[in-house]
Design a protein around this motif. Structure first.
Motif, short mmCIF file in Angstrom:
data_model
loop_
_atom_site.label_atom_id
_atom_site.label_comp_id
_atom_site.label_asym_id
_atom_site.label_seq_id
_atom_site.Cartn_x
_atom_site.Cartn_y
_atom_site.Cartn_z
N PRO A 69 57.06 53.69 34.06
CA PRO A 69 55.89 54.62 34.31
C PRO A 69 54.89 53.94 34.75
N LEU A 70 54.23 54.60 35.98
CA LEU A 70 53.29 54.05 36.92
C LEU A 70 51.80 54.15 36.06
N ASP A 71 51.64 55.04 34.99
CA ASP A 71 50.30 54.93 34.20
C ASP A 71 50.39 54.00 33.06
N LEU A 72 51.59 53.18 33.01
CA LEU A 72 51.60 52.33 31.93
C LEU A 72 51.54 50.83 32.48
N PHE A 73 51.15 50.55 33.74
CA PHE A 73 50.81 49.18 34.12
C PHE A 73 50.10 49.15 35.45
N GLU A 74 49.59 48.02 35.75
CA GLU A 74 48.52 47.84 36.65
C GLU A 74 48.92 46.53 37.26
N ILE A 75 48.51 46.07 38.56
CA ILE A 75 48.65 44.82 39.21
C ILE A 75 47.46 44.41 39.70
N ILE A 76 47.07 43.13 39.24
CA ILE A 76 45.61 42.51 39.47
C ILE A 76 46.33 41.29 40.08
N VAL A 77 45.74 40.94 41.62
CA VAL A 77 46.03 39.89 42.43
C VAL A 77 44.55 39.07 42.53
N ILE A 78 44.74 38.10 42.55
CA ILE A 78 43.50 37.12 42.62
C ILE A 78 43.83 36.15 43.86
N ASP A 79 43.05 36.31 44.98
CA ASP A 79 43.12 35.41 46.29
C ASP A 79 42.38 34.02 46.14
N ASP A 80 43.21 33.19 46.06
CA ASP A 80 42.67 31.67 46.03
C ASP A 80 42.25 31.27 47.08
N PHE A 81 41.36 31.69 47.78
CA PHE A 81 40.67 31.33 49.09
C PHE A 81 42.08 31.12 50.42
N SER A 82 42.80 32.08 50.51
CA SER A 82 43.78 32.12 51.36
C SER A 82 43.15 32.11 52.82
N ASN A 83 43.71 31.30 53.78
CA ASN A 83 43.34 31.38 54.98
C ASN A 83 44.44 31.92 56.15
N ASP A 117 41.81 29.21 36.64
CA ASP A 117 40.60 29.83 36.88
C ASP A 117 41.06 31.20 37.52
N ALA A 118 42.19 31.69 38.18
CA ALA A 118 42.50 32.81 38.70
C ALA A 118 42.75 33.95 37.41
N ILE A 119 43.58 33.12 36.46
CA ILE A 119 43.96 33.93 35.42
C ILE A 119 42.67 34.49 34.54
N SER A 120 42.02 33.36 34.39
CA SER A 120 40.53 33.71 33.50
C SER A 120 39.75 34.97 34.47
N ARG A 121 39.70 34.78 35.79
CA ARG A 121 39.07 35.66 36.55
C ARG A 121 39.46 37.04 36.26
N ALA A 122 40.66 37.17 36.19
CA ALA A 122 41.33 38.62 35.95
C ALA A 122 41.22 39.07 34.69
N VAL A 123 41.18 38.31 33.51
CA VAL A 123 41.41 38.56 32.25
C VAL A 123 40.15 39.62 31.91
N PRO A 124 39.13 39.22 32.05
CA PRO A 124 37.82 40.28 31.83
C PRO A 124 38.01 41.74 32.50
N VAL A 125 38.65 41.88 33.48
CA VAL A 125 39.03 43.17 34.08
C VAL A 125 40.19 43.88 33.92
N VAL A 126 41.21 43.11 32.82
CA VAL A 126 42.25 43.72 32.55
C VAL A 126 42.12 45.05 31.70
N LYS A 127 42.84 46.16 31.82
CA LYS A 127 42.85 47.17 31.29
C LYS A 127 43.66 47.58 30.07
N ASN A 128 44.81 46.62 30.03
CA ASN A 128 45.72 46.84 29.16
C ASN A 128 46.08 45.98 28.09
N GLU A 129 46.76 46.49 27.09
CA GLU A 129 47.08 45.60 26.05
C GLU A 129 47.80 44.29 26.39
#
Length: 377
Positions: A69-83, A117-129
């Protein structure tokens, strides 16, 4: 000569014992079949990426095809300074899949490990369990989240390790990588069966947000460039091993892309090996030492035999014993990961000791490059 023979025999015996234990442990981990429970676990899929324009779309498309179900997951991507065009590829995909909850973040470098660093950056904005991580060069199966959800609903668990397999073309270089990763997967499963879990792969790794925070995230190993997965696992096992499980389910296996460049493969394996000395598990350290010594002694034995200082019969017996236990573990792992034909890995087994020895010793003293960056041990 006698001393060399005794040392060689002792190393071989230790190796056979360790691998036999892993074979026993592998059998102790039972397969899990999803039982069609109504999905209810909420997931936040975290994907750090850097310069993945060639691979990113494959992962994203596989996520858009998830049977969940789309309401049960989200995707968080973190760009590590891609060029490159990785961010553009993600934004285009996001516009085409507007019903999926998405977040794009820029990485904040605070340590020697960009991925941590990328995962730590994402965790504070995580909405789900539940947090579930994968890599941008992977492909997830359709029932990936469903298998994790069914297991979570059926067990008291706060961390769940999944399997990763190489999506290989049938050429010798890809086959070698598949055998190598298969040995690591067999070791992972076997260690769980022995209640000595110490290894996992961040391309298929899930844990609750509460657990991540209670463990202090990556505090204590931020200076180590690699190990966003194994060090978190080892901290969780130390805190409460009963809540850390392995998901032995064929529908949850994530596929990763093989390397096409020998130098990149070498650097990848050096990156993996460089964290071994910082493991918290005595079993893991002992296994790593014995495996390195076994491979190095085979290489040294070949040199001594060529020079006329070693008996080829002893070398053949030792290699034969190694090949037998390796093959049994690989065969069991293949029956789970591949469900298909399995070739007797003679060539890979002959090449691997040389490759592994160079990787092992280089990782003790050398630097490595990854994603166009250099890292010290």
């Amino acid at each position: 000569m006698e001393l060399i023979t005794i040392i060689f025999c002792l190393i071989t015996i230790d190796y056979v014992i360790f691998i036999s234990l892993l074979i026993y442990g592998f059998a102790k981990v039972k397969s899990f079949e999803k039982i069609d429970l109504q999905p209810k676990t909420t997931f936040s899929i975290i994907v750090p990426f850097r310069n993945e324009e060639k691979n990113f779309r494959t992962l994203l498309d596989s996520i858009s095809q998830l049977n969940y179900p789309l309401d049960l997951f989200e995707i968080i991507v973190i760009d590590d300074f891609s060029n490159d065009n990785s961010e553009k590829i993600f934004n285009k995909w996001r516009m085409e899949n507007g019903l999926i909850q998405t977040t794009l973040l820029e990485n904040l470098r605070l340590s020697n490990s960009p991925k941590k660093d990328a995962i730590s950056r994402a965790v504070p904005v995580v909405k789900n369990e539940w947090i579930i991580t994968t890599d941008a060069d992977c492909e997830v199966p359709r029932n990936w989240l469903l298998a994790f959800d069914n297991y979570i609903q059926s067990h008291e668990v706060e961390m769940l390790v999944g399997a990763v397999n190489v999506k290989a073309k049938w050429n010798p270089f890809h086959y070698f990588q598949q055998m190598d990763l298969m040995s690591l997967q067999g070791t992972t499963i076997g260690s769980f069966g022995l209640r000595e879990a110490f290894m996992c792969n961040g391309a298929n790794f899930a844990y609750t947000k509460n657990l991540f925070n209670s463990l202090g995230g990556f505090n204590g190993n931020a200076k180590i460039a690699s190990g966003d997965d194994v060090f978190l696992l080892q901290k969780a096992v130390k805190q409460n091993a009963e809540k850390v499980h392995y998901l032995k389910n064929i529908e949850s296996i994530v596929l990763t892309k093989p390397e096409n460049n020998i130098l990149k493969l070498f650097m990848q394996r050096v990156r993996w090996a460089s964290k071994t000395g910082s493991y918290d598990s005595d079993f893991a350290k002992g296994l790593a030492v014995v495996v390195l010594l076994m491979n190095a002694s085979f290489v040294a034995g070949c040199g001594l035999w060529i020079a006329g200082f070693a008996d080829w019969k002893l070398l053949t017996i030792a290699f034969g014993l190694k090949l037998v236990v390796d093959y049994i573990l690989l065969l069991k792992t293949n029956s789970f990961l591949q469900k298909g034909k399995f070739l007797f890995p003679i060539i890979s087994s002959l090449v691997y000791p040389f490759f592994s020895s160079v990787v092992g010793f280089y990782s003790l003293v050398g630097t490595f490059t990854w994603k166009d960056r250099s890292f010290k041990k």
